[in-house]
Design a protein around this motif. Structure first.
Motif, PDB file in Angstrom:
ATOM      1  N   GLU A 106       0.843  -1.204   0.000  1.00 59.71           N
ATOM      2  CA  GLU A 106       0.000   0.000   0.000  1.00 59.71           C
ATOM      3  C   GLU A 106       0.872   1.246   0.000  1.00 59.71           C
ATOM      4  N   ARG A 107       0.305   2.328  -0.476  1.00 56.47           N
ATOM      5  CA  ARG A 107       1.031   3.588  -0.560  1.00 56.47           C
ATOM      6  C   ARG A 107       1.215   4.192   0.817  1.00 56.47           C
ATOM      7  N   GLY A 108       2.231   5.040   0.930  1.00 51.25           N
ATOM      8  CA  GLY A 108       2.501   5.712   2.193  1.00 51.25           C
ATOM      9  C   GLY A 108       3.420   4.865   3.055  1.00 51.25           C
ATOM     10  N   GLY A 109       3.985   5.472   4.050  1.00 53.25           N
ATOM     11  CA  GLY A 109       4.886   4.767   4.940  1.00 53.25           C
ATOM     12  C   GLY A 109       4.141   4.093   6.075  1.00 53.25           C
ATOM     13  N   GLN A 110       4.927   3.532   6.985  1.00 52.37           N
ATOM     14  CA  GLN A 110       4.335   2.873   8.141  1.00 52.37           C
ATOM     15  C   GLN A 110       3.739   3.909   9.087  1.00 52.37           C
ATOM     16  N   ASP A 111       2.715   3.481   9.823  1.00 56.28           N
ATOM     17  CA  ASP A 111       2.146   4.333  10.859  1.00 56.28           C
ATOM     18  C   ASP A 111       3.131   4.417  12.020  1.00 56.28           C
ATOM     19  N   LEU A 112       3.080   5.524  12.731  1.00 56.78           N
ATOM     20  CA  LEU A 112       3.970   5.676  13.880  1.00 56.78           C
ATOM     21  C   LEU A 112       3.649   4.662  14.967  1.00 56.78           C
ATOM     22  N   ALA A 113       2.400   4.214  15.042  1.00 56.46           N
ATOM     23  CA  ALA A 113       2.021   3.234  16.060  1.00 56.46           C
ATOM     24  C   ALA A 113       2.699   1.886  15.812  1.00 56.46           C
ATOM     25  N   GLU A 114       3.054   1.586  14.565  1.00 55.49           N
ATOM     26  CA  GLU A 114       3.703   0.323  14.234  1.00 55.49           C
ATOM     27  C   GLU A 114       5.197   0.346  14.538  1.00 55.49           C
ATOM     28  N   LEU A 115       5.782   1.527  14.683  1.00 53.08           N
ATOM     29  CA  LEU A 115       7.225   1.636  14.881  1.00 53.08           C
ATOM     30  C   LEU A 115       7.574   1.770  16.361  1.00 53.08           C
ATOM     31  N   ASP A 116       8.769   1.312  16.709  1.00 53.93           N
ATOM     32  CA  ASP A 116       9.268   1.407  18.081  1.00 53.93           C
ATOM     33  C   ASP A 116       9.928   2.772  18.272  1.00 53.93           C
ATOM     34  N   PRO A 117       9.539   3.528  19.314  1.00 57.76           N
ATOM     35  CA  PRO A 117      10.126   4.862  19.511  1.00 57.76           C
ATOM     36  C   PRO A 117      11.619   4.845  19.836  1.00 57.76           C
ATOM     37  N   ASN A 118      12.189   3.698  20.123  1.00 60.65           N
ATOM     38  CA  ASN A 118      13.607   3.614  20.436  1.00 60.65           C
ATOM     39  C   ASN A 118      14.480   3.383  19.204  1.00 60.65           C
ATOM     40  N   THR A 119      13.890   3.428  18.008  1.00 58.67           N
ATOM     41  CA  THR A 119      14.653   3.206  16.777  1.00 58.67           C
ATOM     42  C   THR A 119      14.784   4.509  16.003  1.00 58.67           C
ATOM     43  N   SER A 120      15.795   4.540  15.145  1.00 54.06           N
ATOM     44  CA  SER A 120      15.985   5.731  14.318  1.00 54.06           C
ATOM     45  C   SER A 120      14.924   5.833  13.220  1.00 54.06           C
ATOM     46  N   ALA A 121      14.357   4.696  12.815  1.00 50.28           N
ATOM     47  CA  ALA A 121      13.311   4.707  11.789  1.00 50.28           C
ATOM     48  C   ALA A 121      12.077   5.462  12.280  1.00 50.28           C
ATOM     49  N   TYR A 122      11.763   5.323  13.563  1.00 53.40           N
ATOM     50  CA  TYR A 122      10.629   6.030  14.155  1.00 53.40           C
ATOM     51  C   TYR A 122      10.833   7.536  14.061  1.00 53.40           C
ATOM     52  N   TRP A 123      12.009   8.003  14.474  1.00 55.17           N
ATOM     53  CA  TRP A 123      12.278   9.443  14.500  1.00 55.17           C
ATOM     54  C   TRP A 123      12.420  10.018  13.102  1.00 55.17           C
ATOM     55  N   LYS A 124      12.934   9.232  12.176  1.00 54.35           N
ATOM     56  CA  LYS A 124      13.022   9.691  10.786  1.00 54.35           C
ATOM     57  C   LYS A 124      11.619   9.832  10.189  1.00 54.35           C
ATOM     58  N   ARG A 125      10.746   8.862  10.463  1.00 54.62           N
ATOM     59  CA  ARG A 125       9.367   8.924   9.977  1.00 54.62           C
ATOM     60  C   ARG A 125       8.623  10.094  10.612  1.00 54.62           C
ATOM     61  N   LEU A 126       8.841  10.314  11.911  1.00 48.15           N
ATOM     62  CA  LEU A 126       8.210  11.430  12.602  1.00 48.15           C
ATOM     63  C   LEU A 126       8.662  12.760  12.012  1.00 48.15           C
ATOM     64  N   SER A 127       9.942  12.894  11.719  1.00 47.43           N
ATOM     65  CA  SER A 127      10.465  14.110  11.112  1.00 47.43           C
ATOM     66  C   SER A 127       9.868  14.333   9.727  1.00 47.43           C
ATOM     67  N   ASN A 128       9.747  13.249   8.966  1.00 46.46           N
ATOM     68  CA  ASN A 128       9.175  13.348   7.625  1.00 46.46           C
ATOM     69  C   ASN A 128       7.714  13.783   7.688  1.00 46.46           C
ATOM     70  N   LEU A 129       6.934  13.178   8.596  1.00 41.85           N
ATOM     71  CA  LEU A 129       5.527  13.555   8.735  1.00 41.85           C
ATOM     72  C   LEU A 129       5.377  15.000   9.197  1.00 41.85           C
ATOM     73  N   THR A 130       6.256  15.442  10.103  1.00 46.88           N
ATOM     74  CA  THR A 130       6.197  16.817  10.601  1.00 46.88           C
ATOM     75  C   THR A 130       6.498  17.818   9.496  1.00 46.88           C
ATOM     76  N   SER A 131       7.510  17.536   8.686  1.00 46.01           N
ATOM     77  CA  SER A 131       7.851  18.472   7.608  1.00 46.01           C
ATOM     78  C   SER A 131       6.760  18.503   6.542  1.00 46.01           C
ATOM     79  N   GLN A 132       6.119  17.357   6.273  1.00 44.14           N
ATOM     80  CA  GLN A 132       5.002  17.344   5.323  1.00 44.14           C
ATOM     81  C   GLN A 132       3.833  18.173   5.852  1.00 44.14           C
ATOM     82  N   ARG A 133       3.525  18.017   7.158  1.00 46.13           N
ATOM     83  CA  ARG A 133       2.440  18.795   7.755  1.00 46.13           C
ATOM     84  C   ARG A 133       2.753  20.285   7.727  1.00 46.13           C
ATOM     85  N   ASN A 134       3.992  20.663   8.049  1.00 47.72           N
ATOM     86  CA  ASN A 134       4.370  22.070   8.025  1.00 47.72           C
ATOM     87  C   ASN A 134       4.277  22.661   6.625  1.00 47.72           C
TER      88      ASN A 134
END
Length: 133
Positions: A84-112
């Protein structure tokens, strides 16, 4: 020292002075020129071949398209790939990984970016005289 400035222009800086020179070199066209045309693949219409072969996967001039094997012959990880299109949901990712923070940064910049685009449109609606100048 010559620095590339724009296409066909060069900017030369020496101390406080700068000089812009125009390049009159011959322009080179696209590779292949006007005579080169893309090869068009023929569309397969045989239903039986579409069910049993991966049509269009053969990249060589000779040979045929590969046959589709039974599901048991493919690795197990192939069936768990995300399609499916789009990345993983933040709920599926572990907050202790760099993938979580990279996805969060990407979502934040898209929202901004969306918010700033909407603010520009709103500002143009509220103050149309500023948009003209």
């Amino acid at each position: 020292m010559a620095l590339p400035y724009r296409q066909g222009l060069f900017l030369i800086r020496k101390g406080y002075f700068q000089l812009t020179l125009r390049s009159y070199a011959k322009k080179i066209g696209k590779v292949g020129g006007a005579g080169a045309q893309k090869a068009r693949m023929e569309v397969e219409t045989d239903a039986q071949k579409l069910l049993t072969h991966c049509c269009g996967a053969n990249i060589f001039l000779e040979g045929s398209d590969p046959e589709i094997k039974p599901d048991q012959e493919y690795p197990e990880w192939l069936w768990s790939l995300r399609t499916e299109r789009g990345g993983q949901d933040l709920a599926e990712l572990d907050p202790n990984t760099s993938a979580y923070w990279k996805r969060l940064s990407n979502l934040t910049s898209q929202r901004n970016a969306r918010v700033s685009k909407r603010l520009l449109k709103l500002n143009a609606i509220q103050h149309p005289e500023d948009a003209l100048s």
